[in-house]
Design a protein around this motif. Structure first.
Motif, short mmCIF file in Angstrom:
data_model
loop_
_atom_site.label_atom_id
_atom_site.label_comp_id
_atom_site.label_asym_id
_atom_site.label_seq_id
_atom_site.Cartn_x
_atom_site.Cartn_y
_atom_site.Cartn_z
N ASP A 5 0.81 -1.21 0.00
CA ASP A 5 0.00 0.00 0.00
C ASP A 5 0.85 1.27 0.00
O ASP A 5 0.53 2.22 -0.72
CB ASP A 5 -0.92 0.01 1.23
N TYR A 46 -3.32 -3.96 -7.53
CA TYR A 46 -3.88 -2.77 -6.88
C TYR A 46 -5.33 -2.58 -7.29
O TYR A 46 -5.68 -2.74 -8.45
CB TYR A 46 -3.07 -1.53 -7.25
N ASN A 96 -6.89 2.12 -2.54
CA ASN A 96 -6.17 0.88 -2.24
C ASN A 96 -6.30 0.46 -0.79
O ASN A 96 -6.27 -0.73 -0.47
CB ASN A 96 -4.70 1.02 -2.64
#
Length: 453
Positions: A51, A429, A437
């Motif tokens: 992330d 993603y 995300n």
């Protein structure tokens, strides 16, 4: 119902979290100032579909007054300012987010709002703010103070600071800029707003001189174990950086935070609790332990003695290295502003339980296991992460690599595929912004919400 997914970030702390990381032969000693090093870490994180990258920061070189604390033997004092660094990284990456640390105690909200909004534009919506209130005496002395303010005072200022930041990010409606060449009208005057904030700490008129960030409002990250810190996170934050070293402590902290979230009228999943984890990974447990020992062999006992003093152990430097650790009494730790006693208490308990020698204790504190530490195979690391994730201790993890880039590569090449195989982590993603995300909702402008004046 979609399966709950683990969130993962990579904390980039110069050469790594192990105190001897900079002494490994393959580690360039100037990595803390090398843009290519950070870019390599960003590429690794992006390859692993992580992330974000997390950049901790304090505007000070700390704990240099006591000659017994050998900071001259450690890495990490010289670093790049995180918002400038992330602006550079954002321009040459596509998916990974950037969590940048900035203090509400030593910044002004207008200057920080425009800087972070600018980086959100540069990155097309991949910026986040790690909001800290700063507890270091050394940092305070760099900003015209003798020491940090009380926890209550710092968090009061932080709450107003964040209110101003979010107000400034709403200075312009999302569709305010017409840029109509035919008519000559660049923006709609009805779609920008003066903040006119007047509070206890700040007077800010606005508007901000940049458009509304692509994410609307940047994700907010906080940390801390105090009641003030937990309440602040429960009311304001999107991510909470947890520093619990054992599963029972992490479960207790997780439950406490989630209860506070409900008290503030927010849904439990509005705040993601992210636990710090330092994994040493080998294809087998034996290989992992060999990697760890290689770094341990480069530790100097003087560094360990200094770390004990910083964490409020008594001075043990006069005792022989192979003497047993005495029954320790913690010094005035709880009364020190901003200090978290969990690491010290856990280490004292471990020293008693394992009947450590002074040498063992120094090696343990110098290894960098400030939060959760795991040494083992990919399956062993994934097992620990899955247990914490599924048993109410964490919504995700911030990887604290013991050395860089090798440990980050090990996570991406060995652990993340195992998490993906178990259906615990993404294979692609989900969106283009960090908010998307992380599974966080879009934040509309206060001026466009139903009922807005």
């Amino acid at each position: 119902m979609a399966q709950r997914m683990m969130r993962l970030g990579l904390s980039v702390a110069n050469q790594g979290y192990h105190y001897a990381a900079w002494r490994l032969p393959e580690s360039p000693p100037d990595n803390g100032l090398c843009l290519e090093h950070y870019l390599n870490c960003a590429r690794i994180a992006e390859r692993g579909k992580m992330d974000f990258l997390f950049f901790a920061d304090q505007a000070a070189v700390r704990n240099t007054d006591d000659p017994r604390i050998r900071r001259d033997m450690e890495q990490g004092h010289i670093k790049l300012e995180p918002t400038l660094l992330c602006a550079a990284l954002a321009a040459v990456t596509e998916h990974v987010g950037f969590v940048m640390t900035a203090s509400t105690s030593y910044s002004h909200p207008y200057a920080l709002a425009r800087r972070l909004a600018s980086i959100d534009h540069i990155s097309n919506g991949r910026a986040a703010w790690n909001l800290v209130t700063s507890t270091s005496v050394d940092e305070a002395r760099n900003f015209n103070q003798q020491g940090p303010d009380s926890s209550a005072s710092r968090h009061e200022r932080a709450a107003e600071f964040l209110t101003v930041m979010r107000g400034l990010w709403d200075s312009w409606d999302d569709d305010a800029f017409m840029r109509d060449k035919a008519s000559g009208q660049y923006f709609d005057r009805d779609k920008f707003h003066f903040l006119e904030h007047q509070g206890a700490h700040f007077k800010v008129r606005g508007p901000l001189d940049t458009a509304r960030p692509p994410q609307g409002s940047l994700p907010i990250v906080t940390a801390g174990t105090s009641a003030n810190s937990q309440d602040f996170a429960a009311e304001h934050a999107d991510l909470l950086y947890s520093a619990q070293p054992t599963l029972p402590l992490a479960q207790e902290y997780y439950a406490s935070v989630k209860q506070r979230i409900a008290a503030h009228g927010r849904a439990p999943d509005a705040l993601r609790v992210m636990t710090g984890i330092m994994p040493v990974i080998g294809r087998t447990e034996e290989e992992a332990r060999a990697k760890f020992q290689r770094a341990q062999d480069l530790l100097d006992p003087r560094v360990g003695h200094g770390m004990l003093l910083i964490n409020h152990f008594p001075d043990l430097s006069r005792l022989p290295l192979d003497a047993p650790v005495p029954d320790l009494t913690m010094t005035d730790h709880h009364n020190t502003p901003g200090r978290d006693a969990s690491f010290t208490l856990t280490m004292m308990e471990r020293a008693r339980r394992e009947k450590m020698t002074i040498r063992d204790l120094l090696a343990a504190v110098s290894a960098g296991f400030w939060h959760l530490g795991v040494i083992g195979s990919p399956d062993m690391v994934a097992d620990t992460m899955e247990q914490w994730f599924s048993e109410g201790a964490a919504d995700g993890f911030i990887i604290q690599p013991p050395w860089l880039p090798g440990s980050a590569d090990d996570v991406v090449e060995l652990v993340i595929p195992e998490l993906q195989r178990r259906g615990l982590f993404r294979t692609e993603y989900e969106g283009s912004t960090l908010r998307e995300n992380l599974g966080l909702p879009w934040i509309p402008s206060r001026y466009t919400m139903p009922g807005a004046a």
